[in-house]
Motif scaffolding. Structure first.
Motif, PDB file in Angstrom:
ATOM      1  N   HIS A 181       0.811  -1.222   0.000  1.00 28.40           N
ATOM      2  CA  HIS A 181       0.000   0.000   0.000  1.00 28.40           C
ATOM      3  C   HIS A 181       0.849   1.279   0.000  1.00 28.40           C
ATOM      4  O   HIS A 181       0.349   2.338  -0.362  1.00 28.40           O
ATOM      5  N   THR A 281      -6.390  -6.893  -7.080  1.00 31.16           N
ATOM      6  CA  THR A 281      -7.441  -5.992  -6.604  1.00 31.16           C
ATOM      7  C   THR A 281      -6.880  -4.624  -6.214  1.00 31.16           C
ATOM      8  O   THR A 281      -7.420  -3.577  -6.595  1.00 31.16           O
ATOM      9  N   ARG A 285      -7.228  -0.653  -8.173  1.00 30.56           N
ATOM     10  CA  ARG A 285      -7.750   0.542  -7.507  1.00 30.56           C
ATOM     11  C   ARG A 285      -6.830   1.743  -7.647  1.00 30.56           C
ATOM     12  O   ARG A 285      -7.231   2.874  -7.335  1.00 30.56           O
TER      13      ARG A 285
END
Length: 286
Positions: A181, A281, A285
């Motif tokens: 992230h 996924t 994004r």
């Protein structure tokens, strides 16, 4: 891929081949009751040279190798194995990035490793980094020139190409969720990096798993480290680095402690297939 089980064999790097050849010669010598004094007489060499040959610290001249195999009454299988290792030991060692003597030792143990297990917390491990990601990290301090950054990125690319390949060592990476992230280089670079992880997951020698934030506490939490798993006759190493220091550990009890903590991180991680799905996924994004 591997789930941390048995490591597959591969063509050894020069440093590893020397050590393996030394071990093979020592086994053959012991089987027929020969020692270093016999080696010294057979090769008409000094005692230090005989010791280095039998310890796998130096390459062996082809003629000297034949002499030793005759002295040790080696069979055809042992001769073939010795010839293979001797040829591998003679190959030129690949260029590695500059740095401290300790870093050079780490690269040496990487080259001889049959497996590398790495737990990362905030960053994607160097062996898995795309060039844009690595460039951002090497240039982050502002203390390197663009030319220096470019050189480091190229060296990392070469190191990755050697080790992250179908005939490379078994690689097992466990990443804390924060590593996927943290947007190094921005969303576009990070998306490319995550898609690269999915591609590498398809290699038979690579396993990548992510430990989700929700998985709870485990013993490795907050501590990034790498295990350099060596052939059976050699001692495994553990390695970790901080901002201005790093350490290479060879004490067996300590290395075993790192091994147990890596196993606990694996227990908390998503499976490789679920990891690939999650990476896809997150990348979608960005």
């Amino acid at each position: 891929m591997t789930e941390g089980g048995q490591m597959t064999s591969r063509r050894p790097a020069p440093a590893g081949a020397k050590l393996q050849l030394g071990s093979l010669l020592a086994e053959l010598a012991e089987a027929v009751g020969r020692g270093r004094a016999d080696v010294r007489r057979a090769l008409n060499c000094s005692e230090p040279k005989a010791r280095k040959i039998m310890s796998g610290l130096v390459s062996v001249d082809p003629e000297d190798l034949v002499t030793l195999l005759d002295l040790f009454e080696a069979d055809d299988a042992a001769r073939a194995k010795a010839a293979e290792l001797a040829a591998a030991a003679q190959r030129r060692s690949p260029r590695t990035p500059g740095g401290s003597p300790l870093r050079a030792r780490v690269y040496k143990f990487e080259e001889s490793a049959i497996g590398i297990s790495s737990y990362a917390t905030e960053l994607i491990p160097g062996l898995l980094q795309i060039e844009d990601y690595a460039e951002q990290l090497f240039g982050a301090s502002g203390e390197r020139t663009p030319a220096q950054v470019k050189k480091l990125v190229a060296a990392r690319r070469e190191r990755s190409a050697r080790l992250v390949s179908p005939d490379g060592p078994q690689l097992h990476f466990v990443l804390g969720e924060g590593a996927i992230h943290w947007q190094v280089g921005g969303p576009k670079t990070m998306a490319k990096q995550l898609l690269r992880l999915i591609e590498l997951q398809d290699l038979p020698t690579v396993t990548i798993q992510v430990v989700p934030f929700a998985s709870g506490v485990h013993a490795a939490l907050g501590y990034a480290f790498t295990l350099l798993l060596q052939p059976a006759e050699q001692q495994d190493r553990a390695y970790f680095e901080s901002l201005f220091a790093s350490k290479l550990i060879h004490d067996k009890a300590t290395v075993d402690g790192y091994r147990r903590r890596f196993a606990q991180a694996v227990e908390h991680a998503l499976t490789p297939n679920d990891t690939s799905d999650y990476l896809a996924t997150v990348a979608a994004r960005l």
